[in-house]
Design an enzyme around this catalytic site. Sequence first.
Site, short mmCIF file in Angstrom:
data_model
loop_
_atom_site.label_atom_id
_atom_site.label_comp_id
_atom_site.label_asym_id
_atom_site.label_seq_id
_atom_site.Cartn_x
_atom_site.Cartn_y
_atom_site.Cartn_z
N ARG A 120 -8.77 -0.21 4.29
CA ARG A 120 -7.82 0.77 3.77
C ARG A 120 -6.49 0.10 3.41
O ARG A 120 -5.77 0.61 2.55
CB ARG A 120 -7.54 1.85 4.83
CG ARG A 120 -8.73 2.70 5.13
CD ARG A 120 -8.36 3.81 6.07
NE ARG A 120 -7.30 4.63 5.48
CZ ARG A 120 -6.78 5.70 6.06
NH1 ARG A 120 -7.21 6.08 7.23
NH2 ARG A 120 -5.82 6.39 5.48
N ARG A 163 -4.32 10.88 4.77
CA ARG A 163 -3.27 11.90 4.85
C ARG A 163 -2.25 11.77 3.72
O ARG A 163 -1.65 12.76 3.32
CB ARG A 163 -2.54 11.79 6.19
CG ARG A 163 -3.48 11.75 7.36
CD ARG A 163 -2.72 11.54 8.62
NE ARG A 163 -1.92 12.72 8.93
CZ ARG A 163 -2.38 13.79 9.54
NH1 ARG A 163 -3.64 13.85 9.91
NH2 ARG A 163 -1.59 14.80 9.79
N ARG A 189 0.73 14.36 13.62
CA ARG A 189 1.18 14.20 12.23
C ARG A 189 1.15 15.50 11.42
O ARG A 189 0.44 15.60 10.41
CB ARG A 189 0.36 13.09 11.53
CG ARG A 189 0.41 11.80 12.28
CD ARG A 189 -0.34 10.71 11.59
NE ARG A 189 0.37 10.14 10.46
CZ ARG A 189 -0.14 9.22 9.66
NH1 ARG A 189 -1.35 8.76 9.85
NH2 ARG A 189 0.55 8.74 8.65
N PRO A 190 1.93 16.49 11.84
CA PRO A 190 1.97 17.74 11.08
C PRO A 190 2.71 17.56 9.75
O PRO A 190 3.31 16.51 9.50
CB PRO A 190 2.75 18.69 12.00
CG PRO A 190 3.62 17.79 12.81
CD PRO A 190 2.87 16.49 12.97
N ASP A 211 4.12 0.27 12.30
CA ASP A 211 2.94 -0.34 11.68
C ASP A 211 2.75 -1.80 12.08
O ASP A 211 1.76 -2.43 11.68
CB ASP A 211 3.02 -0.23 10.14
CG ASP A 211 2.88 1.21 9.67
OD1 ASP A 211 2.45 2.07 10.47
OD2 ASP A 211 3.22 1.49 8.50
N CYS A 239 -5.53 13.28 13.59
CA CYS A 239 -5.41 11.87 13.20
C CYS A 239 -5.49 11.01 14.45
O CYS A 239 -5.04 11.43 15.52
CB CYS A 239 -4.08 11.66 12.48
SG CYS A 239 -3.72 9.95 12.10
N LYS A 268 0.83 -1.22 0.00
CA LYS A 268 0.00 0.00 0.00
C LYS A 268 0.85 1.26 0.00
O LYS A 268 0.69 2.15 -0.84
CB LYS A 268 -0.92 -0.01 1.23
CG LYS A 268 -1.56 1.34 1.52
CD LYS A 268 -2.45 1.32 2.76
CE LYS A 268 -1.76 1.46 4.07
NZ LYS A 268 -1.46 2.84 4.50
N ASN A 269 1.77 1.36 0.96
CA ASN A 269 2.48 2.63 1.11
C ASN A 269 3.47 2.89 -0.02
O ASN A 269 3.74 4.04 -0.35
CB ASN A 269 3.18 2.70 2.48
CG ASN A 269 2.15 2.85 3.60
OD1 ASN A 269 0.99 3.16 3.34
ND2 ASN A 269 2.58 2.62 4.83
#
Length: 418
Positions: A397, A92, A121-122, A305, A116, A22-23
């Site tokens: 997701r 995001r 998570r800026p 993760d 989030c 996914k990522n």
Amino acid sequence: MDKIIIQGGNRLAGEVGISGAKNAALAILSSALLTDEWNTFYNVPKLKDIDTIKTLLLHIGAEVQEKGNDLKIRTRNIQNAEAPYALVKTMRASSLVLGPLLTRFKRARVSLPGGCAIGARPMNLHLLALEKMGADIKIESGYIDVKVAPRLKGAKIYFDISTVTGTENIMMAATLADGITILENAACEPEVAELADVLNNMGACIKGGGTDCITIEGVDSLKPVRHTVMPDRIEAGTFMVAAGMTKGNVLIKNCPIHNLEALAVKLQAAGVEIKTENDGVRIIGNSPLQSVDVKTLPYPGFPTDMQAQFMAMMSIANGLSVITETVFENRFMHVSELQRMGADIRIDGRNAIVKGMPFLSGAPVMATDLRASASLILAGLAAEGVTEISRVYHLDRGYERIEEKLSKLGANIKRVKA
Ligand code: EPU
């Protein structure tokens, strides 16, 4: 809203194949914005997050063709260099279009993501880097409005914190910048290395992808690419833990074990056997599980993760385990749900102290984010009785056909429409 119902207690056995990452795919699909011809991507997983990036690319004006797990993308007629709030708030990683849009079209408008579930998570590090490359940045009405003229300039950038999508965004932006960009304390994740390979195949000039110092020499244009997305290391890791927790014997095909060293070491310390075979990696859960301590870190450290899934495992191991989350400040939302299943876990700041119990008992629980959902599935597989997991849209997701894959391994798991 769908629910997943698991009757726990079955040992997993058989073979499972791992889907595309996914990522990696999210960043690679965004890189299609850097060229104006058809790009072809194979082994793209069918996931909600991939649908979101496709919707975003279509909104921007891209043409997308899909056949099974293959995607073709052309971004010739861009009308709208914008990522709207409606999409960014659901994912995001939509911010990955910022770097490519700005460098190719000299302008981008991307919604700020807002809060989030797992941490603040800026995006400050993405913006600082673009500013250093000459971008003019304004924050207005919840949007980041960025312009540059005539072109981004190469710069030396030090990331204060190792950031995966930050590194990817700036690496993509730097491919078409004027001059050389050096990224220090860059993220070393395999997904970043794969993106660097894809960009190089497009004609970019990137050295050091996958290390903490990446050098990018800007070029004038890029050409289209064909690329097969690598297997998902977190999906593979989740199946490794599932096999270990259920005292199973599972062959994980196309398992990217070379990217899972930190997890493999901890699984072995917990008593799980890992054997590399010709066509995959076999996970055998013969011995009683032992508690081990884990601290999440950027790659090659233990992946954040996998923290929630590993915690589910530690909740039925012999002894006391300290799990320290250093990457995100609020990634313990699964704890209260695991406690509903009988887990003995105490949170002390960034540490979770897990006292292993002889067994967990099935209960109705609620998924709070993607990896938390995976940890509840694993807990449900190993628990006595029935676990009913609601809000499974989080799971969709990031895990392709997970209940089908687990059923084939012998799990008693089904999805019901609520
Ligand atoms: N950070 C900042 N400022 C920034 C960027 C990041 O302070 O400008 C902080 C974050 O708040 C966090 C740390 O840096 O504390 C690391 O965050 P990072 O930017 O690396 O995370 P990300 O790029 O937003 C990616 C993955 C996540 C994964 C993290 C860490 C994608 C699309 N997402 O997120 O994946 O957890 O790296 O490895 O690549 C998931 O798949 O479940 C997931 C959340």
